[in-house]
Design a protein around this motif. Structure first.
Motif, PDB file in Angstrom:
ATOM      1  N   THR A  21      -5.754   4.430   7.786  1.00  0.00           N
ATOM      2  CA  THR A  21      -6.325   3.380   8.620  1.00  0.00           C
ATOM      3  C   THR A  21      -7.844   3.471   8.668  1.00  0.00           C
ATOM      4  O   THR A  21      -8.427   4.544   8.457  1.00  0.00           O
ATOM      5  N   GLY A  22      -8.468   2.336   8.944  1.00  0.00           N
ATOM      6  CA  GLY A  22      -9.915   2.284   9.089  1.00  0.00           C
ATOM      7  C   GLY A  22     -10.334   0.917   9.577  1.00  0.00           C
ATOM      8  O   GLY A  22      -9.537  -0.014   9.619  1.00  0.00           O
ATOM      9  N   GLU A  23     -11.605   0.784   9.946  1.00  0.00           N
ATOM     10  CA  GLU A  23     -12.089  -0.500  10.433  1.00  0.00           C
ATOM     11  C   GLU A  23     -13.566  -0.658  10.129  1.00  0.00           C
ATOM     12  O   GLU A  23     -14.283   0.313   9.897  1.00  0.00           O
ATOM     13  N   GLU A  32      -0.089   1.610   4.002  1.00  0.00           N
ATOM     14  CA  GLU A  32       1.102   2.425   4.240  1.00  0.00           C
ATOM     15  C   GLU A  32       1.800   2.755   2.932  1.00  0.00           C
ATOM     16  O   GLU A  32       1.935   1.887   2.066  1.00  0.00           O
ATOM     17  N   VAL A  33       2.242   3.989   2.834  1.00  0.00           N
ATOM     18  CA  VAL A  33       3.073   4.433   1.718  1.00  0.00           C
ATOM     19  C   VAL A  33       4.429   4.793   2.311  1.00  0.00           C
ATOM     20  O   VAL A  33       4.535   5.721   3.107  1.00  0.00           O
ATOM     21  N   SER A  34       5.448   4.016   1.938  1.00  0.00           N
ATOM     22  CA  SER A  34       6.801   4.224   2.450  1.00  0.00           C
ATOM     23  C   SER A  34       7.717   4.578   1.296  1.00  0.00           C
ATOM     24  O   SER A  34       7.746   3.867   0.290  1.00  0.00           O
ATOM     25  N   ILE A  93       1.137   8.683  -5.727  1.00  0.00           N
ATOM     26  CA  ILE A  93       0.786   8.190  -4.400  1.00  0.00           C
ATOM     27  C   ILE A  93      -0.503   8.896  -3.970  1.00  0.00           C
ATOM     28  O   ILE A  93      -0.827   9.972  -4.481  1.00  0.00           O
ATOM     29  N   PRO A  94      -1.250   8.309  -3.037  1.00  0.00           N
ATOM     30  CA  PRO A  94      -2.486   8.959  -2.592  1.00  0.00           C
ATOM     31  C   PRO A  94      -2.195  10.310  -1.940  1.00  0.00           C
ATOM     32  O   PRO A  94      -1.171  10.481  -1.274  1.00  0.00           O
ATOM     33  N   LEU A  95      -3.087  11.241  -2.135  1.00  0.00           N
ATOM     34  CA  LEU A  95      -2.994  12.520  -1.433  1.00  0.00           C
ATOM     35  C   LEU A  95      -3.340  12.290   0.032  1.00  0.00           C
ATOM     36  O   LEU A  95      -4.152  11.426   0.367  1.00  0.00           O
ATOM     37  N   LYS A  96      -2.736  13.076   0.926  1.00  0.00           N
ATOM     38  CA  LYS A  96      -2.930  12.827   2.359  1.00  0.00           C
ATOM     39  C   LYS A  96      -4.361  13.054   2.829  1.00  0.00           C
ATOM     40  O   LYS A  96      -4.763  12.519   3.845  1.00  0.00           O
ATOM     41  N   ASP A  97      -5.160  13.801   2.074  1.00  0.00           N
ATOM     42  CA  ASP A  97      -6.550  14.020   2.484  1.00  0.00           C
ATOM     43  C   ASP A  97      -7.528  13.125   1.723  1.00  0.00           C
ATOM     44  O   ASP A  97      -8.732  13.299   1.819  1.00  0.00           O
ATOM     45  N   SER A  98      -7.023  12.132   0.982  1.00  0.00           N
ATOM     46  CA  SER A  98      -7.912  11.243   0.235  1.00  0.00           C
ATOM     47  C   SER A  98      -8.393  10.092   1.115  1.00  0.00           C
ATOM     48  O   SER A  98      -7.871   9.844   2.195  1.00  0.00           O
ATOM     49  N   GLU A 105     -14.560  -9.592   1.148  1.00  0.00           N
ATOM     50  CA  GLU A 105     -15.634 -10.573   1.029  1.00  0.00           C
ATOM     51  C   GLU A 105     -15.130 -11.933   1.501  1.00  0.00           C
ATOM     52  O   GLU A 105     -14.021 -12.331   1.145  1.00  0.00           O
ATOM     53  N   TRP A 106     -15.939 -12.633   2.294  1.00  0.00           N
ATOM     54  CA  TRP A 106     -15.602 -13.968   2.786  1.00  0.00           C
ATOM     55  C   TRP A 106     -16.873 -14.677   3.247  1.00  0.00           C
ATOM     56  O   TRP A 106     -17.772 -14.041   3.775  1.00  0.00           O
ATOM     57  N   ASN A 107     -16.977 -15.958   3.001  1.00  0.00           N
ATOM     58  CA  ASN A 107     -18.089 -16.796   3.481  1.00  0.00           C
ATOM     59  C   ASN A 107     -19.464 -16.140   3.328  1.00  0.00           C
ATOM     60  O   ASN A 107     -20.285 -16.198   4.242  1.00  0.00           O
ATOM     61  N   GLY A 108     -19.729 -15.503   2.225  1.00  0.00           N
ATOM     62  CA  GLY A 108     -21.021 -14.857   2.014  1.00  0.00           C
ATOM     63  C   GLY A 108     -21.173 -13.517   2.711  1.00  0.00           C
ATOM     64  O   GLY A 108     -22.239 -12.917   2.677  1.00  0.00           O
ATOM     65  N   HIS A 109     -20.129 -13.022   3.356  1.00  0.00           N
ATOM     66  CA  HIS A 109     -20.150 -11.719   4.029  1.00  0.00           C
ATOM     67  C   HIS A 109     -19.388 -10.697   3.182  1.00  0.00           C
ATOM     68  O   HIS A 109     -18.471 -11.051   2.444  1.00  0.00           O
ATOM     69  N   LYS A 110     -19.750  -9.453   3.349  1.00  0.00           N
ATOM     70  CA  LYS A 110     -19.059  -8.374   2.637  1.00  0.00           C
ATOM     71  C   LYS A 110     -19.037  -7.145   3.537  1.00  0.00           C
ATOM     72  O   LYS A 110     -20.066  -6.763   4.102  1.00  0.00           O
ATOM     73  N   GLU A 111     -17.850  -6.561   3.695  1.00  0.00           N
ATOM     74  CA  GLU A 111     -17.728  -5.332   4.478  1.00  0.00           C
ATOM     75  C   GLU A 111     -16.892  -4.328   3.701  1.00  0.00           C
ATOM     76  O   GLU A 111     -15.979  -4.706   2.965  1.00  0.00           O
ATOM     77  N   GLU A 112     -17.225  -3.073   3.892  1.00  0.00           N
ATOM     78  CA  GLU A 112     -16.489  -1.986   3.242  1.00  0.00           C
ATOM     79  C   GLU A 112     -15.855  -1.112   4.305  1.00  0.00           C
ATOM     80  O   GLU A 112     -16.469  -0.816   5.329  1.00  0.00           O
ATOM     81  N   LEU A 113     -14.619  -0.722   4.053  1.00  0.00           N
ATOM     82  CA  LEU A 113     -13.867   0.121   4.973  1.00  0.00           C
ATOM     83  C   LEU A 113     -13.449   1.387   4.232  1.00  0.00           C
ATOM     84  O   LEU A 113     -13.134   1.333   3.045  1.00  0.00           O
ATOM     85  N   LYS A 114     -13.427   2.487   4.919  1.00  0.00           N
ATOM     86  CA  LYS A 114     -12.934   3.749   4.377  1.00  0.00           C
ATOM     87  C   LYS A 114     -11.727   4.150   5.214  1.00  0.00           C
ATOM     88  O   LYS A 114     -11.858   4.398   6.406  1.00  0.00           O
ATOM     89  N   LEU A 115     -10.557   4.186   4.571  1.00  0.00           N
ATOM     90  CA  LEU A 115      -9.321   4.485   5.271  1.00  0.00           C
ATOM     91  C   LEU A 115      -8.969   5.952   5.094  1.00  0.00           C
ATOM     92  O   LEU A 115      -8.985   6.474   3.982  1.00  0.00           O
ATOM     93  N   SER A 116      -8.632   6.599   6.177  1.00  0.00           N
ATOM     94  CA  SER A 116      -8.190   7.991   6.129  1.00  0.00           C
ATOM     95  C   SER A 116      -6.749   8.081   6.615  1.00  0.00           C
ATOM     96  O   SER A 116      -6.259   7.211   7.328  1.00  0.00           O
ATOM     97  N   ALA A 117      -6.084   9.150   6.226  1.00  0.00           N
ATOM     98  CA  ALA A 117      -4.640   9.273   6.435  1.00  0.00           C
ATOM     99  C   ALA A 117      -4.290   9.879   7.780  1.00  0.00           C
ATOM    100  O   ALA A 117      -5.043  10.671   8.348  1.00  0.00           O
ATOM    101  N   ASN A 118      -3.106   9.494   8.238  1.00  0.00           N
ATOM    102  CA  ASN A 118      -2.455  10.129   9.360  1.00  0.00           C
ATOM    103  C   ASN A 118      -0.961   9.987   9.132  1.00  0.00           C
ATOM    104  O   ASN A 118      -0.514   9.088   8.450  1.00  0.00           O
ATOM    105  N   LYS A 119      -0.193  10.892   9.636  1.00  0.00           N
ATOM    106  CA  LYS A 119       1.263  10.814   9.468  1.00  0.00           C
ATOM    107  C   LYS A 119       1.809   9.665  10.283  1.00  0.00           C
ATOM    108  O   LYS A 119       1.320   9.386  11.365  1.00  0.00           O
ATOM    109  N   LYS A 120       2.821   9.007   9.753  1.00  0.00           N
ATOM    110  CA  LYS A 120       3.489   7.919  10.485  1.00  0.00           C
ATOM    111  C   LYS A 120       4.204   8.461  11.682  1.00  0.00           C
ATOM    112  O   LYS A 120       4.710   9.526  11.681  1.00  0.00           O
TER     113      LYS A 120
END
Length: 120
Positions: A21-23, A32-34, A93-98, A105-120
């Protein structure tokens, strides 16, 4: 009835499921990896627009990159708040510490998110 219960239990017992997750300022993301009953897995990227006016977002382009692969897409938000991208297979699958990097990108905007893992 016995087979039905076994399938439900098998789905509940998998400890290998993960969520990343990230924001950013206007978006939150969950990857999610299920694991399924066989050796396959399902990957689900959910992007949620957190801004004030989803009706005026328009076309959204997104891409993500993980140690196990990458993906991208383009869709109209059309007043909704969520975009869901699914993939799967039986490969890496991604490693849990990756960290999973997501770009939106939308309407001339661009944002970057970095998601980190947590157990479900």
């Amino acid at each position: 009835m016995g087979l039905f219960m076994v399938i439900i239990l098998a789905g509940c017992l998998n400890d290998n499921d993960m969520a990343f997750t990230g924001e950013s300022q206007n978006w939150s993301a969950r990857y999610e990896v299920s694991h399924t009953i066989d050796d396959n897995h399902r990957n689900t990227l959910t992007l949620t627009y957190e801004g004030d006016d989803p009706a005026h977002v328009g076309t959204v382009k997104y891409k993500y990159a993980a140690t196990s692969g990458e993906g991208s897409g383009e869709t109209e938000l059309s007043g909704r708040r969520e975009i869901v991208h699914q993939s799967g297979g039986n490969g890496a699958i991604p490693l849990k510490d990756s960290i999973i990097e997501v770009t939106v990108e939308w309407n001339g905007h661009k944002e970057e998110l970095k998601l980190s893992a947590n157990k479900k």
